[in-house]
Design a protein around this motif. Sequence first.
Motif, short mmCIF file in Angstrom:
data_model
loop_
_atom_site.label_atom_id
_atom_site.label_comp_id
_atom_site.label_asym_id
_atom_site.label_seq_id
_atom_site.Cartn_x
_atom_site.Cartn_y
_atom_site.Cartn_z
N PHE A 181 0.82 -0.97 0.18
CA PHE A 181 0.00 0.23 -0.08
C PHE A 181 0.82 1.83 0.25
O PHE A 181 0.44 1.97 0.38
N ARG A 182 1.97 1.64 -0.47
CA ARG A 182 2.56 2.20 -0.87
C ARG A 182 2.17 3.24 -1.25
O ARG A 182 2.51 4.59 -1.00
N GLU A 183 1.57 3.33 -2.89
CA GLU A 183 1.27 4.29 -3.34
C GLU A 183 -0.36 4.37 -2.87
O GLU A 183 -0.99 5.42 -3.46
N ARG A 184 -0.43 4.04 -2.11
CA ARG A 184 -2.14 4.39 -1.43
C ARG A 184 -2.31 5.66 -0.40
O ARG A 184 -1.20 5.44 0.06
N ARG A 185 -2.72 6.23 -0.47
CA ARG A 185 -3.52 7.44 0.02
C ARG A 185 -3.66 7.33 1.85
O ARG A 185 -4.26 6.18 1.56
N CYS A 186 -3.81 7.89 2.38
CA CYS A 186 -3.22 7.38 4.13
C CYS A 186 -4.87 7.59 4.65
O CYS A 186 -5.27 6.63 5.45
N ASP A 187 -5.72 8.68 3.93
CA ASP A 187 -7.38 8.56 4.37
C ASP A 187 -8.21 6.98 3.95
O ASP A 187 -9.41 6.56 3.68
N LYS A 188 -7.36 6.12 3.12
CA LYS A 188 -8.27 4.73 2.24
C LYS A 188 -7.50 3.48 2.49
O LYS A 188 -8.00 2.86 2.36
N LEU A 189 -6.81 3.91 4.34
CA LEU A 189 -6.14 2.55 4.77
C LEU A 189 -6.70 2.25 5.68
O LEU A 189 -7.44 2.96 6.67
N SER A 190 -6.53 1.02 6.15
CA SER A 190 -7.11 0.30 7.64
C SER A 190 -6.75 1.20 8.78
O SER A 190 -5.16 1.43 8.32
N THR A 191 -7.28 0.94 10.07
CA THR A 191 -6.66 1.33 10.74
C THR A 191 -5.17 0.66 10.84
O THR A 191 -4.08 1.08 11.58
N GLY A 192 -4.97 -0.71 10.59
CA GLY A 192 -3.23 -1.22 10.91
C GLY A 192 -2.38 -0.95 10.59
O GLY A 192 -1.57 -0.22 10.56
N MET A 193 -3.25 -0.83 9.08
CA MET A 193 -2.48 -0.06 7.98
C MET A 193 -1.71 1.32 8.07
O MET A 193 -0.44 1.37 8.24
N LYS A 194 -2.59 1.93 8.93
CA LYS A 194 -2.16 3.46 9.83
C LYS A 194 -1.58 3.26 10.57
O LYS A 194 -0.29 4.52 10.66
N GLN A 195 -1.13 2.01 11.32
CA GLN A 195 -0.70 2.05 12.35
C GLN A 195 0.50 1.59 12.32
O GLN A 195 1.88 2.11 12.48
N LYS A 196 0.90 0.76 10.97
CA LYS A 196 2.18 1.29 10.27
C LYS A 196 2.94 2.49 9.56
O LYS A 196 4.06 2.31 10.29
N VAL A 197 1.82 2.74 9.00
CA VAL A 197 2.95 4.28 8.36
C VAL A 197 3.05 4.67 9.62
O VAL A 197 4.44 6.13 9.37
N SER A 198 2.62 4.88 10.83
CA SER A 198 2.72 5.98 11.33
C SER A 198 3.99 5.47 11.87
O SER A 198 5.17 6.06 13.04
N ILE A 199 3.87 3.85 12.35
CA ILE A 199 5.35 3.60 12.79
C ILE A 199 7.15 3.88 11.98
O ILE A 199 7.40 3.88 12.91
N ALA A 200 6.32 3.69 10.89
CA ALA A 200 7.44 4.30 9.58
C ALA A 200 8.16 5.45 9.72
O ALA A 200 8.89 5.24 9.80
N ARG A 201 7.09 6.05 10.01
CA ARG A 201 7.18 7.66 10.00
C ARG A 201 8.09 8.23 11.37
O ARG A 201 8.96 8.64 11.09
N THR A 202 7.91 7.04 12.40
CA THR A 202 8.57 7.33 14.53
C THR A 202 10.04 6.55 13.96
O THR A 202 11.02 7.60 14.71
N LEU A 203 9.76 5.69 13.16
CA LEU A 203 11.46 5.19 13.17
C LEU A 203 12.11 5.71 11.35
O LEU A 203 13.50 5.88 11.43
N VAL A 204 12.10 6.52 10.89
CA VAL A 204 12.09 7.09 9.73
C VAL A 204 14.12 7.22 9.87
O VAL A 204 14.89 6.84 9.01
N HIS A 205 13.76 8.35 11.11
CA HIS A 205 15.23 9.31 10.94
C HIS A 205 16.32 7.54 12.19
O HIS A 205 17.09 8.95 12.96
N ASP A 206 15.79 6.79 12.29
CA ASP A 206 16.31 5.88 13.39
C ASP A 206 16.60 6.65 14.70
O ASP A 206 17.59 6.56 14.65
#
Lengths: 251, 405
Positions: A130-155
């Motif tokens: 779901f890399r190219e999918r807009r955030c408002d079209k994601l399920s709750t679980g997918m959104k959580q993963k994006v949030s996690i990725a957001r916090t981790l991107v700068h390690d």
Amino acid sequence: MIEARGLCKRFQDKKRGEIRAVENVSFTCRPGRVYGLLGANGAGKTTTLRMLATILEPSDGTATVAGYDIVAHPEKVRASVGFLSTATALYPRLTAQEMVEYFGRLNGLDEATLRRRVAEIFARLEMDGFRERRCDKLSTGMKQKVSIARTLVHDPPVMIFDEPTLGLDVMTARTIIAFIRECRDRGKTVIFSTHVMSEVEKLCDTIGIIHDGKLLAEGTLAELRAQHAEQDLEEIFVRVVGPHHTGAGEN
Amino acid sequence: MSLRYAAIVYRKELTEALRDRRTLISTIVVPLLLFPVLSVGFGAMASVLIGKARQETPKVMLLGGADSPRLAEKLRALDQLLVVPATANWKEQIESKEIRAAVEIPPGFEAQVAQNRPAQVTVYSYEGEIKSAFAAGRLEKFLKSYRDDVVKDRLAAKNLPENILQPFAVQLQNVAPPEKVGGAALGGLVGYMVILLCMTGAMYPAMDLTAGEKERGTMETILSSPVSRTQLVLGKFFLVLTASLATAALSVFSMGVSFWAMNHLRVFEMAGKGGDAAPQNLKLSLGAVLAVFLMALPVAVLFAAAMLTISLFAKSYKEAQSYLTPMTFVVIIPAVASMLPGIELTPKLAVIPILNVSLLCKELMVGTYHWNYIALIFLSTSLYAGAAIFLAVKMFQRESVLFRS
């Protein structure tokens, strides 16, 4: 590493006058360990964590996060911290990848590093579908993963979680809990707040019980059990908070 | 100060804005369609209606005139009017639009005229009714030419030349080039529209980027990133400014195209058969339009910063809307005031924000450049704009505003 020293936060309220949301809170969180801030709603957990993440400025006292003072170098602190809460939503009109890239750039990553980090994180969290999918079209679980990725991107070396499982279903909450464990295992300093006893029992190396803005008790689960001669964490919590509790209907 | 992070914020906000249907409508679709629809559509409709009214042969009633057969005969012979026989309820018929006008010829009219005695013909019409006005106008025109004929006959009878009544002629001639005439007619309008659209263009994104961000819960997310609040607010500010200027530029562009179309497609002439309403002078000089834009720049900065500040204070979209809607009036009143005839730039008016720029735009459009005023207005507006940006930055550093609940 997080070292909070005499953190205070006072707000002015027109009707109620000065509100002391956090009063002289000091504690230490070490790398590779999870510090759990346990407290009821309105105890001061969110305010404390927001001060550590430099979203709010302390009225008094200070803290060092990853070696930087939160008052003197707030921008350096934020660059060393991954902050996740149920209130940190995603930009609905960005795609999952754009969202993560945006925060990577804001963290000062150059384009080459950014591409590598994003590819790594998306693979690890199984987000390529779901890399190219807009955030408002994601399920709750997918959104959580994006949030996690957001916090981790700068390690970041320090992770701050403010009631990260609030309002999530069991499966999504488990993803978060697993993620917190992983952070600890990778040697990051982790602090998280909750009012769910079972999460604390499962996860935390050190527990701090906060009530009415004050840190009333601190220790490992074993230490708290020994101090209060009680096995059940909920009982311990009630005993610690009980004498200070001002709410009606309880003693 | 490097604006690298502000640029990152700007790029992201731009991506989001271009994906937002509401922003696209308010900044691109509305300004592009507003003028063609308003000017060409409305103008063409008006001229078609007027043309129709002209083409219709109005019914008029002849009252009296039995003993004035020459006049009555000439009236009936007119092909622009349809003369109907007299009835007692002629007034009601005019009111109910069955007939458009009535003409009353007094008894013994022709005899009186022949004897050089004063006489009076009355035309009845329904004022405010355009078709009635046309009918009355045609009657009046006919009666005047009839009167001129009578005068000619009288002069001829006394062997006097016709020009005895017209010792000299008066002629009005225009020396202003067409774009200046157009500028005078449109100057007020262009300035007003640019200012108004700078505001409406800024309004929606300003709310979306502040109160909208609070409402969607992304404010805390962005505040937890290392970007400084100054860079954050600047990135947002530049996006709002872009939207504001894009709205104004697109609307002026569409206004230009609309006028061009009106001149070239001759909408008015076609409908009105070369009627006198044809706006031959709807020409704008490119230089004047650019000058107006240059002056609008600090105004757009002022709007963008002020609206960001105000809507940041709001907790939600709805609240932001209720704060910004009254601001429309604050902007419209001075802009409209500048269109009043007779108001001109004075040093005092030149420091009143919005009013000063709209007044100056009026001058710029007719090609008058008062450099002192231009400098004063540009500087004072820039000063206000700078203060508004400063305020916006300060506002973004206040926890009580960011986390107002």
